[in-house]
Design an enzyme around this catalytic site. Structure first.
Site, PDB file in Angstrom:
ATOM      1  N   VAL A  12       0.844  -1.208   0.000  1.00 20.63           N
ATOM      2  CA  VAL A  12       0.000   0.000   0.000  1.00 20.63           C
ATOM      3  C   VAL A  12       0.877   1.255   0.000  1.00 20.63           C
ATOM      4  O   VAL A  12       0.631   2.207  -0.757  1.00 20.63           O
ATOM      5  CB  VAL A  12      -0.963   0.000   1.215  1.00 20.63           C
ATOM      6  CG1 VAL A  12      -1.791   1.280   1.245  1.00 20.63           C
ATOM      7  CG2 VAL A  12      -1.875  -1.221   1.185  1.00 20.63           C
ATOM      8  N   LYS A 100      -6.765  -0.717  10.774  1.00 24.49           N
ATOM      9  CA  LYS A 100      -8.051  -1.002  11.447  1.00 24.49           C
ATOM     10  C   LYS A 100      -7.861  -1.510  12.868  1.00 24.49           C
ATOM     11  O   LYS A 100      -8.641  -1.193  13.764  1.00 24.49           O
ATOM     12  CB  LYS A 100      -8.853  -2.010  10.620  1.00 24.49           C
ATOM     13  CG  LYS A 100      -8.129  -3.336  10.417  1.00 24.49           C
ATOM     14  CD  LYS A 100      -8.241  -3.870   9.017  1.00 24.49           C
ATOM     15  CE  LYS A 100      -7.095  -4.858   8.787  1.00 24.49           C
ATOM     16  NZ  LYS A 100      -6.948  -5.331   7.451  1.00 24.49           N
ATOM     17  N   LYS A 198     -13.322  -3.473  11.588  1.00 27.00           N
ATOM     18  CA  LYS A 198     -13.946  -2.516  10.666  1.00 27.00           C
ATOM     19  C   LYS A 198     -15.352  -2.134  11.167  1.00 27.00           C
ATOM     20  O   LYS A 198     -15.746  -0.964  11.126  1.00 27.00           O
ATOM     21  CB  LYS A 198     -14.002  -3.128   9.266  1.00 27.00           C
ATOM     22  CG  LYS A 198     -12.593  -3.409   8.712  1.00 27.00           C
ATOM     23  CD  LYS A 198     -12.610  -4.350   7.527  1.00 27.00           C
ATOM     24  CE  LYS A 198     -11.200  -4.644   7.043  1.00 27.00           C
ATOM     25  NZ  LYS A 198     -11.125  -5.732   6.064  1.00 27.00           N
TER      26      LYS A 198
HETATM   27  N1  HSE Z   1      -7.476  -9.454   4.784  1.00 24.21           N
HETATM   28  C1  HSE Z   1      -8.368  -8.378   4.504  1.00 24.21           C
HETATM   29  C2  HSE Z   1      -9.479  -8.917   3.633  1.00 24.21           C
HETATM   30  C3  HSE Z   1      -7.630  -7.260   3.824  1.00 24.21           C
HETATM   31  O1  HSE Z   1      -9.426 -10.087   3.219  1.00 24.21           O
HETATM   32  O2  HSE Z   1     -10.438  -8.208   3.364  1.00 24.21           O
HETATM   33  C4  HSE Z   1      -8.240  -5.913   4.006  1.00 24.21           C
HETATM   34  O3  HSE Z   1      -8.433  -5.537   5.317  1.00 24.21           O
END
Ligand code: HSE
Length: 420
Positions: A12, A100, A198
């Site tokens: 990223v 997160k 999240k």
């Molecule tokens: N491992 C996470 C997913 C990546 O599969 O969505 C993004 O947070």
């Protein structure tokens, strides 16, 4: 000119640096100033990186650099980035984070520390989908009735393959890891923890709820079998790992679990690694947001949107409210959750067994909505599959314990929740 320092130049971080360079013209047009990455920090300097920025292995080189205006935190982890973000804010630097886990544990302390200094986190939830902006800004006139989302791409990819192609759990998890969707420790994905981080972030913006992952119901997709998939198909359901925040009379339900949802619903059609979040506001009605929840460029797109917002001076409180929000509402305990349930049991295939099971459910006041019996390879054992009407989690858990003690019930009882 605004100068950026990046903590963590992995996939990223490299995308952030590259997009800021490649799309510099439109970014400057939108932000009103040039934005330049001055330096980055990595753990291992000898590893090759796909960026041309100056790199160091000491985070303080960024945090204490008086020329750096915005620190972008992309390291992952909880306590180390917390200490660094805190220090950056204390040094007066704006912060953008995609982390997160950091926010699931420390968002309220960070809001306090940040005060009027911008701390933004669009990329932390559902990657490239601008769901934080939608909740903080676009929907800010509404009481939020519910949030329901596919917030983990790995689980959605695995479930899609299990349902559409009959893939086996272990093989498909390995594939998701090889494709780079899964977290370093995939139990964070398949166990529902990543989605819970999240959900907690979204619930803070929607309801001002200060909860930690330990406070809410979190279950993953590990126990789903092809029997459950076949039942779901027969009864018109899809199976998704959902993060759910719901306002009910008594308070707020927060939960992450595998869920049977009607196959006709919009969110049921979201397949593969994609994420989607549905938000229902009291005035706007139902809204839905769809897009990539992970990946270098998609996540960097959200990180840079935050950087641009900060440069423009669009701030506002970190969690989107300045004083008590929905203050009468409390987080409901796991026991108080109310939903419909699916149960799978293996039982001795003999007369009177069904009556024993149904009367046991009846004793707990649980009303059966539908039922299916399937033979197994062993002709002494049958599978019983039930769905129930609405009932409280506590009742269901007590009923499962009681059913498990019946001598006609073999092995473990599987349960999944249903949302209509
Ligand atoms: N491992 C996470 C997913 C990546 O599969 O969505 C993004 O947070």
């Amino acid at each position: 000119m605004v100068k950026i320092g990046i903590l963590g130049v992995g996939t990223v971080g490299a995308s952030v640096a590259n997009i800021l360079e490649d799309n510099a013209d439109i970014i400057e047009a939108r932000a009103g100033k040039k934005i330049l990455v001055k330096s980055g920090v990595v753990k291992n300097l000898s590893k090759d990186r796909a960026v041309s920025i100056k790199l160091s292995d000491d985070p303080m080189d960024v945090i204490n650099d008086p020329e750096i205006d915005i620190v972008v935190e992309l390291m992952g982890g909880v306590e180390e980035p917390y200490a660094l973000v805190k220090k950056a804010l204390e040094n007066g630097k704006a912060v953008v984070t995609a982390n997160k886990a950091l926010l699931a544990y420390h968002r309220y302390e960070l809001q306090e520390i940040a005060g009027d200094i911008p701390l933004m986190y669009e990329a932390s939830t559902a990657g490239g989908i601008p769901i934080i902006g939608a909740l903080r800004n676009g929907l800010s006139a509404n009481h939020i009735d519910s949030i329901q989302g596919i917030m983990n791409g790995t689980c959605n990819y695995m479930l899609t393959k299990m349902i559409n192609e009959g893939a086996q759990y272990d093989a498909i998890l390995k594939e998701a890891q090889e494709l780079g969707y899964a977290e370093a420790d995939p139990t964070f994905d398949v166990g529902g923890f990543d989605a819970s981080h999240k959900l907690l972030i979204l619930a803070s913006i929607a309801y001002g709820i200060d909860a930690k992952p330990e406070d809410i119901l979190i279950e993953g997709i590990e126990n789903i079998t092809q029997t459950d998939v076949a039942f779901a198909k027969e009864f018109g359901y899809e199976i998704k790992l959902l993060g759910i925040a719901k306002k009910v009379d008594e308070g707020i339900e927060l939960r992450v679990h595998a869920t049977m949802i009607p196959e006709s619903s919009m969110i049921a059609k979201v397949d593969g690694v994609m994420n989607a979040v549905t938000v229902v506001g009291d005035r706007v009605g139902e809204t839905m947001y769809y897009g990539p929840g992970a990946g270098g460029d998609a996540t960097a797109s959200a990180v840079i949107a935050d950087i641009i917002d900060i440069v423009r001076g669009n701030q506002g409180p970190m969690l989107g409210y300045k004083k008590g929000l929905e203050s009468g509402l409390k987080l409901l305990s796991k026991d108080e959750i109310e939903t419909q349930y699916y149960l799978r049991l293996e039982v001795t295939d003999e007369s009177g067994v069904l009556a024993k099971i149904t009367s046991s459910l009846g004793e707990f006041g649980i009303s059966i909505e539908s039922m299916l019996q399937k033979p197994t390879e062993d002709d002494r054992i049958a599978k019983l599959l039930f769905t129930t009407h609405l009932c409280k989690e506590r009742k269901m858990q007590n009923a499962i314990t009681a059913l498990g003690k019946l001598d006609v019930v073999q092995g473990k009882i599987a349960m999944m929740r249903i949302e209509k």
